[in-house]
Design an enzyme around this catalytic site. Structure first.
Site, PDB file in Angstrom:
ATOM      1  N   ASP A  14     104.182 -25.837 -45.155  1.00 14.56           N
ATOM      2  CA  ASP A  14     104.540 -27.204 -44.784  1.00 14.56           C
ATOM      3  C   ASP A  14     106.044 -27.319 -44.578  1.00 14.56           C
ATOM      4  O   ASP A  14     106.502 -27.988 -43.651  1.00 14.56           O
ATOM      5  CB  ASP A  14     104.069 -28.185 -45.860  1.00 14.56           C
ATOM      6  CG  ASP A  14     104.318 -29.627 -45.476  1.00 14.56           C
ATOM      7  OD1 ASP A  14     104.065 -29.991 -44.311  1.00 14.56           O
ATOM      8  OD2 ASP A  14     104.767 -30.395 -46.343  1.00 14.56           O
ATOM      9  N   ASP A  17     106.956 -24.947 -41.182  1.00 14.11           N
ATOM     10  CA  ASP A  17     106.454 -25.239 -39.833  1.00 14.11           C
ATOM     11  C   ASP A  17     107.299 -26.269 -39.089  1.00 14.11           C
ATOM     12  O   ASP A  17     107.653 -26.078 -37.928  1.00 14.11           O
ATOM     13  CB  ASP A  17     104.980 -25.635 -39.849  1.00 14.11           C
ATOM     14  CG  ASP A  17     104.707 -26.978 -40.507  1.00 14.11           C
ATOM     15  OD1 ASP A  17     105.570 -27.467 -41.261  1.00 14.11           O
ATOM     16  OD2 ASP A  17     103.625 -27.526 -40.275  1.00 14.11           O
ATOM     17  N   ASP A  35     100.796 -32.445 -38.398  1.00 16.86           N
ATOM     18  CA  ASP A  35     101.425 -32.161 -39.685  1.00 16.86           C
ATOM     19  C   ASP A  35     101.070 -33.229 -40.718  1.00 16.86           C
ATOM     20  O   ASP A  35     100.717 -32.915 -41.847  1.00 16.86           O
ATOM     21  CB  ASP A  35     102.940 -32.054 -39.511  1.00 16.86           C
ATOM     22  CG  ASP A  35     103.630 -31.670 -40.798  1.00 16.86           C
ATOM     23  OD1 ASP A  35     103.322 -30.584 -41.345  1.00 16.86           O
ATOM     24  OD2 ASP A  35     104.477 -32.455 -41.268  1.00 16.86           O
ATOM     25  N   ASP A  39      98.854 -32.664 -44.057  1.00 22.11           N
ATOM     26  CA  ASP A  39      99.408 -32.984 -45.380  1.00 22.11           C
ATOM     27  C   ASP A  39      98.456 -33.849 -46.187  1.00 22.11           C
ATOM     28  O   ASP A  39      98.221 -33.605 -47.378  1.00 22.11           O
ATOM     29  CB  ASP A  39     100.753 -33.709 -45.245  1.00 22.11           C
ATOM     30  CG  ASP A  39     101.872 -32.807 -44.768  1.00 22.11           C
ATOM     31  OD1 ASP A  39     101.691 -31.575 -44.700  1.00 22.11           O
ATOM     32  OD2 ASP A  39     102.957 -33.356 -44.452  1.00 22.11           O
TER      33      ASP A  39
END
Length: 140
Positions: A14, A17, A35, A39
């Site tokens: 996380d 990226d 993203d 998450d």
């Protein structure tokens, strides 16, 4: 052990990226959306994982709800033109580190201590929700 490694690896990816996309100038709205969804999905899976360890289901649900509210407030604030990154005690990185600590404590000291730590994390995450709300409220 598997849950702790999963949290650690996902937290690493996380962090990497988005930074990699920005450095390569390949960040996009679709990437940001993906993203954010990834998450939230990870947070749900982590909550299921700590439920499977036997932690208090009510406290786990509060953790998940307040964690989601923290992220929601950041997104909503940004949609209103108010940045809230860095506002609050328990941003995503702090919550992931806390989960790693809780999982480790569970392995070393047992369920009661892990539940006590999770309760503290929930309280601090609740404080973060209030901090972010007040920050955004004061700027709109």
């Amino acid at each position: 052990l598997v849950l702790g490694l999963t949290v650690l690896v996902s937290g690493f990816f996380d962090a990497v990226d988005g930074a990699l996309a920005r450095v390569q100038r390949r960040s996009s709205a679709r990437g940001a959306l993906l993203d954010s969804v990834a998450d939230r999905l990870c947070e749900v899976l982590f909550a299921i994982g700590i439920l499977a360890l036997g932690l208090n289901p009510y406290v786990v649900c509060l953790f998940l709800a307040l964690s989601s509210l923290t992220s929601y407030l950041r997104a909503r604030g940004e949609s209103l033109g108010v940045a809230s990154a860095g506002v609050g005690l328990m941003e995503r990185a702090e919550r992931l580190i806390s989960l790693l600590i809780i999982i480790s404590v569970y392995e070393l000291a047992g369920l009661a201590t892990a539940n006590a730590l999770l309760t503290i994390v929930v309280i601090l995450t609740g404080v973060t929700v209030v901090q972010r709300f007040l920050h955004i409220w004061g700027r709109v």
